[in-house]
Design a protein around this motif. Structure first.
Motif, PDB file in Angstrom:
ATOM      1  N   GLY A 149       0.808  -1.198   0.000  1.00 25.37           N
ATOM      2  CA  GLY A 149       0.000   0.000   0.000  1.00 25.37           C
ATOM      3  C   GLY A 149       0.849   1.259   0.000  1.00 25.37           C
ATOM      4  O   GLY A 149       1.781   1.397   0.789  1.00 25.37           O
ATOM      5  N   VAL A 150       0.532   2.180  -0.890  1.00 27.88           N
ATOM      6  CA  VAL A 150       1.241   3.453  -0.995  1.00 27.88           C
ATOM      7  C   VAL A 150       0.266   4.559  -0.625  1.00 27.88           C
ATOM      8  O   VAL A 150      -0.828   4.656  -1.189  1.00 27.88           O
ATOM      9  N   GLY A 151       0.652   5.408   0.313  1.00 24.21           N
ATOM     10  CA  GLY A 151      -0.238   6.434   0.827  1.00 24.21           C
ATOM     11  C   GLY A 151      -0.555   7.535  -0.173  1.00 24.21           C
ATOM     12  O   GLY A 151       0.196   7.782  -1.116  1.00 24.21           O
ATOM     13  N   ILE A 152      -1.675   8.192   0.067  1.00 26.15           N
ATOM     14  CA  ILE A 152      -2.156   9.241  -0.828  1.00 26.15           C
ATOM     15  C   ILE A 152      -1.573  10.597  -0.441  1.00 26.15           C
ATOM     16  O   ILE A 152      -1.315  10.875   0.737  1.00 26.15           O
ATOM     17  N   THR A 153      -1.349  11.437  -1.440  1.00 23.62           N
ATOM     18  CA  THR A 153      -0.937  12.828  -1.238  1.00 23.62           C
ATOM     19  C   THR A 153      -1.988  13.727  -1.880  1.00 23.62           C
ATOM     20  O   THR A 153      -2.253  13.603  -3.079  1.00 23.62           O
ATOM     21  N   TYR A 154      -2.599  14.604  -1.095  1.00 26.04           N
ATOM     22  CA  TYR A 154      -3.571  15.556  -1.631  1.00 26.04           C
ATOM     23  C   TYR A 154      -2.838  16.838  -2.017  1.00 26.04           C
ATOM     24  O   TYR A 154      -2.099  17.399  -1.214  1.00 26.04           O
ATOM     25  N   LEU A 155      -3.055  17.299  -3.220  1.00 30.77           N
ATOM     26  CA  LEU A 155      -2.373  18.490  -3.721  1.00 30.77           C
ATOM     27  C   LEU A 155      -3.234  19.718  -3.425  1.00 30.77           C
ATOM     28  O   LEU A 155      -3.843  20.312  -4.317  1.00 30.77           O
ATOM     29  N   GLU A 156      -3.264  20.100  -2.164  1.00 27.90           N
ATOM     30  CA  GLU A 156      -4.131  21.196  -1.728  1.00 27.90           C
ATOM     31  C   GLU A 156      -3.745  22.525  -2.374  1.00 27.90           C
ATOM     32  O   GLU A 156      -4.599  23.384  -2.613  1.00 27.90           O
ATOM     33  N   SER A 157      -2.469  22.696  -2.691  1.00 29.29           N
ATOM     34  CA  SER A 157      -2.023  23.951  -3.295  1.00 29.29           C
ATOM     35  C   SER A 157      -2.623  24.178  -4.673  1.00 29.29           C
ATOM     36  O   SER A 157      -2.656  25.312  -5.169  1.00 29.29           O
ATOM     37  N   ALA A 158      -3.109  23.104  -5.301  1.00 30.24           N
ATOM     38  CA  ALA A 158      -3.681  23.227  -6.640  1.00 30.24           C
ATOM     39  C   ALA A 158      -5.064  23.870  -6.631  1.00 30.24           C
ATOM     40  O   ALA A 158      -5.511  24.410  -7.648  1.00 30.24           O
ATOM     41  N   VAL A 159      -5.742  23.820  -5.493  1.00 29.69           N
ATOM     42  CA  VAL A 159      -7.110  24.328  -5.419  1.00 29.69           C
ATOM     43  C   VAL A 159      -7.164  25.818  -5.754  1.00 29.69           C
ATOM     44  O   VAL A 159      -8.063  26.278  -6.464  1.00 29.69           O
ATOM     45  N   ALA A 160      -6.196  26.573  -5.274  1.00 25.66           N
ATOM     46  CA  ALA A 160      -6.175  28.019  -5.537  1.00 25.66           C
ATOM     47  C   ALA A 160      -6.013  28.326  -7.024  1.00 25.66           C
ATOM     48  O   ALA A 160      -6.403  29.405  -7.486  1.00 25.66           O
ATOM     49  N   LYS A 161      -5.469  27.372  -7.771  1.00 23.74           N
ATOM     50  CA  LYS A 161      -5.291  27.537  -9.216  1.00 23.74           C
ATOM     51  C   LYS A 161      -6.507  27.041  -9.992  1.00 23.74           C
ATOM     52  O   LYS A 161      -6.522  27.088 -11.220  1.00 23.74           O
ATOM     53  N   GLY A 162      -7.498  26.550  -9.257  1.00 23.40           N
ATOM     54  CA  GLY A 162      -8.682  26.004  -9.922  1.00 23.40           C
ATOM     55  C   GLY A 162      -8.461  24.622 -10.472  1.00 23.40           C
ATOM     56  O   GLY A 162      -9.270  24.123 -11.254  1.00 23.40           O
ATOM     57  N   ALA A 163      -7.361  23.981 -10.075  1.00 22.02           N
ATOM     58  CA  ALA A 163      -7.064  22.621 -10.535  1.00 22.02           C
ATOM     59  C   ALA A 163      -7.712  21.639  -9.565  1.00 22.02           C
ATOM     60  O   ALA A 163      -7.097  21.209  -8.582  1.00 22.02           O
ATOM     61  N   VAL A 164      -8.965  21.302  -9.838  1.00 24.04           N
ATOM     62  CA  VAL A 164      -9.749  20.516  -8.889  1.00 24.04           C
ATOM     63  C   VAL A 164     -10.524  19.401  -9.585  1.00 24.04           C
ATOM     64  O   VAL A 164     -10.736  19.422 -10.802  1.00 24.04           O
ATOM     65  N   CYS A 165     -10.961  18.453  -8.764  1.00 26.31           N
ATOM     66  CA  CYS A 165     -11.796  17.361  -9.254  1.00 26.31           C
ATOM     67  C   CYS A 165     -13.184  17.877  -9.635  1.00 26.31           C
ATOM     68  O   CYS A 165     -13.505  19.049  -9.420  1.00 26.31           O
TER      69      CYS A 165
END
Length: 394
Positions: free
Chosen positions: A25-41
């Protein structure tokens, strides 16, 4: 009733897509810094990836795999999609097992097991091509896949990929298509000194004819591209030459203008394409193919003749790969979809082979230029005894 049917299908699909693969199992990394750029799901949550760091001789080598999982072509389907991990990072597994081409064991992945291996989670619904600024306040859908792509690339560069000696972009299904569409851009993100190649698994979706004589898949992809605003993010080398430009969602129009070497892993009887390109529901009004396309053992002789003829459509669409010596190809005669992600089809004693070569060895030899590999099973289904039996299991 239609809404209920779609909801039930979505629950089943989300459950199947969430099943983890074998491996550590490899842990997840959330790219929170992308949200300010509008790079979201789709639902506005942060994009995410899993990163298993390289070691030893692989410390400066990078394998970036783009997750697959279909597309959403209209508002209703995208709303359904954001209810699972293919539309929301809050619903993603916190750990993901790596295997096959991402596998950590030298025994089953000798060429790449000690590389930096990254799995980029897929949550935009358009193979990381969409970019629509406006967000409808009613449905609250975000079509921002292209922004996610660039945000993740920037993050990985900062984490060390800017020092890569070798790098591969890969992916399965919709992730395999994303690999093809972003391959040259991946090359452009990296230093000129980096050896860069791409490996697309089950992502070579053909611009084919269905059983009605039409091309339902063309209209489906046109809806995806239109909804997500994808045209501007498709390879310009293709869109500047192809009319209409949305046809550049099909790899056969992209590959001829690519500069980066790519290896295509595919099945001549790709199970997704049989079900959705050859015999999609809208082209099968009498539902005569409902059973056959899931289990060839139930097909009539006439249906098998149609299926065998589909193989020739696949071969014709793959000519741009076959005719270019820098590209590689492993096209078996299996009924399968995605063959590089699991040890059983990547590299085990019972894995699919062509000319006594497994997919893992073919890709490794091609990447390291130990041997040119562009091979096709020159026979129809079910001629290759090493193919897995996926009837009723895909």
């Amino acid at each position: 009733m239609e809404r209920l049917r779609r909801w039930i299908i979505n629950i089943v699909v989300c459950a199947l897509l969430s099943i983890t693969t074998e491996g550590v199992g490899v842990g997840i990394t959330y790219l929170e810094s992308a949200v300010a750029k509008g790079a979201v799901c789709l639902d506005g949550t942060a994009p995410a990836f899993h990163w298993d760091k390289g070691s030893g001789s692989g410390i400066n080598n990078w394998m970036v795999l783009i997750e697959g999982g279909g597309w959403c072509q209209d508002i209703a389907n995208c709303i359904d999609r954001k209810g699972c991990d293919r539309g929301s990072s809050t619903l993603m597994r916190k750990e993901f097992g790596f295997s096959g081409i991402l596998g950590p064991q030298n025994r089953t992945n000798p060429d790449f097991s000690n590389w930096n291996r990254v799995k980029v989670r897929y949550c935009d619904g358009a193979s990381f091509t969409g970019d629509v600024e406006a967000v409808d306040p009613i449905n609250r859908l975000h079509f921002r896949g292209a922004r996610i792509w660039h945000a993740v690339m920037d993050e990985l560069l900062e984490k060390g990929m800017k020092n890569a000696e070798n790098a591969i972009l890969t992916g399965c299904s919709a992730g395999g298509l994303a690999t093809i569409l972003h391959c040259d851009d991946f090359r452009d993100h990296l230093p000129s000194t980096t050896k860069v190649k791409c490996v697309a698994d089950a992502g070579y979706f053909i611009h084919g004819k269905d059983i009605s004589g039409g091309s339902y898949v063309e209209s489906f992809y046109k809806q995806v591209v239109s909804l997500h605003g994808s045209v501007k993010n498709l390879p310009q080398s293709c869109t500047s030459r192809t009319n209409p430009p949305e046809l550049c969602f099909f790899p056969q129009y992209v590959i001829p203008h690519m500069h980066t070497p790519i290896f295509i892993i595919s099945a001549a009887y790709d199970s997704w394409q049989i079900k959705n390109i050859l015999a999609p529901g809208p082209a099968d009004k009498l539902r005569a193919w409902d059973t056959c396309k899931f289990d060839f053992r139930t097909c009539s002789q006439n249906q098998m003749n149609v299926i065998q003829s589909f193989r020739y459509q696949v071969l014709n669409a793959l000519k741009p790969v076959m005719d270019n010596k820098q590209h590689g190809l492993f096209l078996d005669s299996c009924y399968a979809h995605c063959q590089a992600g699991g040890e059983d089809t990547w590299m085990l004693d019972n894995s699919p082979i062509i000319d006594n070569t497994t997919i893992a060895k073919a890709v490794g030899d091609w990447f390291y230029e130990r041997n040119y590999y562009n091979k096709v099973d020159n026979c129809g289904y079910p001629c290759n005894p090493t193919c897995p039996d996926l009837n009723e299991a895909d």
